[in-house]
Design a protein around this motif. Structure first.
Motif, PDB file in Angstrom:
ATOM      1  N   ASP A  25       1.083  14.507  -0.362  1.00  0.00           N
ATOM      2  CA  ASP A  25       0.977  15.080   0.978  1.00  0.00           C
ATOM      3  C   ASP A  25      -0.268  14.532   1.667  1.00  0.00           C
ATOM      4  N   PHE A  26      -0.230  14.551   2.969  1.00  0.00           N
ATOM      5  CA  PHE A  26      -1.230  13.832   3.770  1.00  0.00           C
ATOM      6  C   PHE A  26      -2.659  14.196   3.367  1.00  0.00           C
ATOM      7  N   ASN A  27      -2.929  15.477   3.217  1.00  0.00           N
ATOM      8  CA  ASN A  27      -4.303  15.898   2.952  1.00  0.00           C
ATOM      9  C   ASN A  27      -4.810  15.440   1.594  1.00  0.00           C
ATOM     10  N   SER A  28      -3.928  15.365   0.619  1.00  0.00           N
ATOM     11  CA  SER A  28      -4.412  14.927  -0.687  1.00  0.00           C
ATOM     12  C   SER A  28      -4.559  13.407  -0.742  1.00  0.00           C
ATOM     13  N   VAL A  29      -3.765  12.678   0.045  1.00  0.00           N
ATOM     14  CA  VAL A  29      -3.938  11.220   0.082  1.00  0.00           C
ATOM     15  C   VAL A  29      -5.176  10.854   0.909  1.00  0.00           C
ATOM     16  N   ASP A  30      -5.431  11.613   1.963  1.00  0.00           N
ATOM     17  CA  ASP A  30      -6.591  11.373   2.820  1.00  0.00           C
ATOM     18  C   ASP A  30      -7.843  11.951   2.156  1.00  0.00           C
ATOM     19  N   VAL A  31      -8.373  11.189   1.201  1.00  0.00           N
ATOM     20  CA  VAL A  31      -9.450  11.691   0.341  1.00  0.00           C
ATOM     21  C   VAL A  31     -10.693  12.082   1.146  1.00  0.00           C
ATOM     22  N   ASP A  32     -11.071  11.268   2.132  1.00  0.00           N
ATOM     23  CA  ASP A  32     -12.284  11.581   2.896  1.00  0.00           C
ATOM     24  C   ASP A  32     -12.008  12.462   4.116  1.00  0.00           C
ATOM     25  N   SER A  33     -10.778  12.926   4.248  1.00  0.00           N
ATOM     26  CA  SER A  33     -10.405  13.886   5.303  1.00  0.00           C
ATOM     27  C   SER A  33     -10.823  13.451   6.707  1.00  0.00           C
ATOM     28  N   ASN A  34     -10.669  12.163   6.991  1.00  0.00           N
ATOM     29  CA  ASN A  34     -11.001  11.698   8.343  1.00  0.00           C
ATOM     30  C   ASN A  34      -9.764  11.636   9.240  1.00  0.00           C
ATOM     31  N   GLY A  35      -8.656  12.157   8.747  1.00  0.00           N
ATOM     32  CA  GLY A  35      -7.462  12.230   9.575  1.00  0.00           C
ATOM     33  C   GLY A  35      -6.619  10.975   9.566  1.00  0.00           C
ATOM     34  N   ALA A  36      -6.974  10.026   8.701  1.00  0.00           N
ATOM     35  CA  ALA A  36      -6.206   8.791   8.605  1.00  0.00           C
ATOM     36  C   ALA A  36      -6.232   8.304   7.159  1.00  0.00           C
ATOM     37  N   ILE A  37      -5.169   7.674   6.753  1.00  0.00           N
ATOM     38  CA  ILE A  37      -5.101   7.137   5.392  1.00  0.00           C
ATOM     39  C   ILE A  37      -5.396   5.647   5.436  1.00  0.00           C
ATOM     40  N   SER A  38      -6.496   5.262   4.828  1.00  0.00           N
ATOM     41  CA  SER A  38      -6.850   3.850   4.767  1.00  0.00           C
ATOM     42  C   SER A  38      -6.036   3.177   3.662  1.00  0.00           C
ATOM     43  N   MET A  39      -6.062   1.845   3.654  1.00  0.00           N
ATOM     44  CA  MET A  39      -5.357   1.125   2.601  1.00  0.00           C
ATOM     45  C   MET A  39      -5.951   1.457   1.235  1.00  0.00           C
ATOM     46  N   GLU A  40      -7.254   1.666   1.207  1.00  0.00           N
ATOM     47  CA  GLU A  40      -7.913   2.006  -0.047  1.00  0.00           C
ATOM     48  C   GLU A  40      -7.397   3.347  -0.581  1.00  0.00           C
ATOM     49  N   GLU A  41      -7.266   4.307   0.309  1.00  0.00           N
ATOM     50  CA  GLU A  41      -6.718   5.600  -0.108  1.00  0.00           C
ATOM     51  C   GLU A  41      -5.261   5.452  -0.543  1.00  0.00           C
ATOM     52  N   ALA A  42      -4.513   4.669   0.196  1.00  0.00           N
ATOM     53  CA  ALA A  42      -3.096   4.476  -0.130  1.00  0.00           C
ATOM     54  C   ALA A  42      -2.903   3.700  -1.429  1.00  0.00           C
ATOM     55  N   SER A  43      -3.919   2.927  -1.813  1.00  0.00           N
ATOM     56  CA  SER A  43      -3.769   2.054  -2.977  1.00  0.00           C
ATOM     57  C   SER A  43      -3.553   2.833  -4.273  1.00  0.00           C
ATOM     58  N   LYS A  44      -3.898   4.120  -4.279  1.00  0.00           N
ATOM     59  CA  LYS A  44      -3.626   4.945  -5.458  1.00  0.00           C
ATOM     60  C   LYS A  44      -2.159   5.316  -5.563  1.00  0.00           C
ATOM     61  N   TYR A  45      -1.412   5.032  -4.526  1.00  0.00           N
ATOM     62  CA  TYR A  45      -0.002   5.434  -4.470  1.00  0.00           C
ATOM     63  C   TYR A  45       0.854   4.203  -4.223  1.00  0.00           C
TER      64      TYR A  45
END
Ligand SMILES: [Ca+2]
Ligand SMILES: [Ca+2]
Length: 72
Positions: A25-45
């Motif tokens: 879900d968006f909030n758990s993927v958005d680790v730094d909670s800046n309202g956007a998912i970076s490629m680095e955050e997405a790279s775990k998925y």
């Protein structure tokens, strides 16, 4: 007939590749909670990474919550 065979194959693939698609879900993927998912955050998925470029509709290199909502 062909469709049901394909459905079984897809179910097999999903269960083989662990459960992250199910509780992504968006909030758990958005680790730094800046309202956007970076490629680095997405790279775990990996499943999200596969779709990242397609989901990033405005091509800013990040996924907004709206863009992320189109992920499957
Ligand atoms: Ca973020
Ligand atoms: Ca974007």
């Amino acid at each position: 007939m062909k469709n049901s065979t394909k459905a079984v194959a897809i179910v097999g693939l999903v269960s083989a590749s662990s459960a992250f698609a199910l509780d992504m879900d968006f909030n758990s993927v958005d680790v730094d909670s800046n309202g956007a998912i970076s490629m680095e955050e997405a790279s775990k998925y990996p499943e999200l990474m596969q779709q990242f470029k397609d989901l990033d509709a405005n091509k800013d290199g990040e996924l907004s919550e709206k863009e992320f909502a189109k992920a499957e």
